[in-house]
Design an enzyme around this catalytic site. Structure first.
Site, mmCIF file in Angstrom:
data_model
loop_
_atom_site.group_PDB
_atom_site.id
_atom_site.type_symbol
_atom_site.label_atom_id
_atom_site.label_comp_id
_atom_site.label_asym_id
_atom_site.label_seq_id
_atom_site.Cartn_x
_atom_site.Cartn_y
_atom_site.Cartn_z
ATOM 1 N N GLU A 17 38.603 94.354 -6.060
ATOM 2 C CA GLU A 17 38.185 95.708 -6.433
ATOM 3 C C GLU A 17 37.267 95.589 -7.631
ATOM 4 O O GLU A 17 37.616 94.923 -8.609
ATOM 5 C CB GLU A 17 39.367 96.589 -6.876
ATOM 6 C CG GLU A 17 40.271 97.045 -5.771
ATOM 7 C CD GLU A 17 41.397 97.961 -6.297
ATOM 8 O OE1 GLU A 17 41.206 98.650 -7.321
ATOM 9 O OE2 GLU A 17 42.461 97.973 -5.660
ATOM 10 N N GLU A 64 47.680 94.488 -8.254
ATOM 11 C CA GLU A 64 47.693 94.819 -9.693
ATOM 12 C C GLU A 64 49.105 94.862 -10.254
ATOM 13 O O GLU A 64 49.387 95.609 -11.194
ATOM 14 C CB GLU A 64 46.956 96.146 -9.952
ATOM 15 C CG GLU A 64 45.499 96.076 -9.520
ATOM 16 C CD GLU A 64 44.752 97.413 -9.623
ATOM 17 O OE1 GLU A 64 45.260 98.341 -10.261
ATOM 18 O OE2 GLU A 64 43.649 97.497 -9.056
#
Ligand SMILES: *[C@@H]1O[C@H](CO)[C@@H](O)[C@H](O)[C@H]1NC(C)=O
Ligand SMILES: *[C@@H]1O[C@H](CO)[C@@H](O)[C@H](O)[C@H]1NC(C)=O
Ligand SMILES: [Ca+2]
Length: 477
Positions: A407, A317
């Site tokens: 995720e 991320e």
């Protein structure tokens, strides 16, 4: 069929095949749709039909199109708009749900923008355009049946030329399933056990973390058994593991009540500056980074010795900026990724890693030569196929790498994955509430997903090593 007309003057086209290919794009004029709180206008030239829609100034303002489709089918949706009031955002809903935001750049003229794909049911469907930021003009929408995607071009040869047989077999195995199945995954051993106990199936992939192995955390009392859990999941239970790394900054943790040390991977919890640390290799902080990487190398070597290949997803991320490794923009982050790759692969000679990159933005991409798999983390509720992210990743690597939903909060619905050709290799649900609270994924849905033929569970991936070796790493699918 109100508002329907062919986009292309099909009768002018000579060849029948060109006719059938082009005639399928259909325009729906906004001025013929059902309008709420907006008005038809004609002052700005260049519109199609008899006008366009202005007056998006309240949250409840909308255009509602009724769209017939002969069959259940996937379409590319475009908006024809003019951004005469500057850059804006609109919201598009399909059949009253599955909302997605579409950015509208500032334009002086009517312009076509992609609004992604929509899977229409046979019969009547609705598409709503809702205000969001408001202040834009909508002329029409167009729907074109999506082209069937050409066969995938993915490589199943690990980027590390010395990758061991386990890593090669795993990548070949994932390649052999790509587009035919999705592997189920669950972050955290306790949450994986919850799935086994409550749903009656065990996820194929266990997600774990190198978080609690490095000095800035172990010196404050942290410890971890994730390496042992990963070893058991693969070596004893025949599953597959993925590691992320919530890397606590090696130094500079605020360690206050608001920003405790255990949040030390967050940008807001440290003044550690990755750009400064990497600026010269004699810097004390550069040495601390190497020390942390060397600590993780020891754990990876244990896994390698135990025959456990690792889907390793470091610096995740990054493009969000909320972790310190992404806080100074793409350049130092890409530099750190290359340092990690080089230190683990070339200095330590670790060969059981498949390298999973986790940002979509091309500016952050570390390069084809150091990435085996690309991935995205998405937390949209409602079981959509996450196809906008999938298609963006497909474009990022030109369909040469396997793509994973590394995720998720809500698991994408297998029926929608197939309909949208969103060929995610695996999904991994985040731990705790995301799998257990009944909101992100309710019990009935979990039972359906975990019993779906498209979704592979631990019992169905047994023998992956032999299957992967048989599929032959290096093939292109
Ligand atoms: C290393 O990082 C710490 C924490 O951000 C900072 O206080 C220190 O000045 C840095 N050291 C060097 C040599 O840049
Ligand atoms: C993407 O892949 C296609 C099919 O293999 C190829 O023809 C094209 O040149 C590639 N484009 C880029 C930008 O690499
Ligand atoms: Ca119009």
């Amino acid at each position: 069929m109100v508002g329907r007309r062919e986009v292309f003057g099909s009768l002018l086209l000579g060849s029948l095949s060109a006719y059938s290919a082009l005639a399928q794009a259909i325009t729906y004029e906004a001025e013929d749709a059902v309008l709420t709180g907006v008005t038809v206008a004609t002052d700005t030239p260049g519109f199609s039909g008899t006008g366009y829609i202005d007056g998006f100034d309240e949250a409840t303002d909308e255009i509602l199109f009724t769209i017939p489709s002969e069959t259940a089918q996937l379409y590319d949706l475009s908006l024809i708009y003019a951004g005469i009031y500057g850059e804006k955002v609109t919201t598009v809903l399909l059949n009253g749900k599955d909302a997605s935001d579409v950015s509208l750049a500032a334009t002086e003229e009517f312009t076509t923008v992609s609004a992604g794909q929509v899977f229409l049911n046979a019969g009547e469907n609705t598409i709503q355009i809702q205000s969001n930021w408001g202040w834009y003009l909508i002329d029409a929408i167009t729907l074109t049946p999506s082209e069937p995607r050409p066969p995938h071009q993915i490589s199943t040869t690990p980027v590390n030329p010395n990758a061991n047989a386990d890593a090669k077999a795993l990548l070949a195995y994932l390649g052999s399933l790509y587009g035919s199945n999705i592997l189920s995954g669950q972050q955290d051993q306790a949450s994986l056990d919850w799935v086994t106990q409550n749903i009656g199936k065990t996820p194929a992939i266990l997600g774990v973390d190198f978080m609690d192995y490095t000095d800035s955390r172990t010196s404050r009392g942290a410890s971890s058994t994730d390496v042992e859990k990963a070893t058991t999941h693969t070596a004893t239970n025949g599953g597959i593991v993925t590691f992320c790394w919530h890397w606590g900054a090696p130094v500079g943790l605020y360690d206050t009540e608001e920003q405790p040390w255990y949040s030390g991977f967050y940008t807001e919890a440290t003044d550690f500056n990755i750009a400064t640390a990497l600026a010269d290799t004699s810097n004390a902080n550069y040495t601390l980074l190497l020390h942390d990487i060397d600590t993780i190398a020891v754990e990876l070597q244990k896994l390698e010795a135990a025959g456990v290949p690792v889907l390793f997803r470091p610096l995740h991320e990054a493009e969000g900026g909320w972790f310190w490794w992404g806080a100074q923009g793409p350049e130092p982050c890409v530099q750190l990724y290359h340092l990690l790759y080089d230190r683990l692969t070339n200095h330590h000679g670790i060969n059981n890693i498949l390298w999973v990159w986790n940002s979509i933005d091309a500016a952050w991409y570390p390069g084809d030569e150091v990435v085996d798999i690309v991935s995205a983390d998405t937390y949209a509720q409602g079981h959509g196929p996450i196809s906008v992210s999938y298609n963006a990743l497909l474009e990022l690597v030109n369909d040469t790498k396997i793509i994973a939903a590394s995720e998720v909060g809500s698991i994408p619905d297998p029926e929608l994955l197939k309909a949208y050709q969103a060929d995610w290799s695996w999904f991994c649900v985040w731990a705790g509430e995301f799998i257990q609270d009944g909101v992100w994924n309710d019990r009935e849905f979990l039972e359906r997903v975990y019993n779906d033929e498209y979704v592979l569970t631990l019992d169905e991936v047994q023998g992956w090593r032999e299957a992967g070796a048989g599929a032959g790493g290096g093939s292109r699918k």
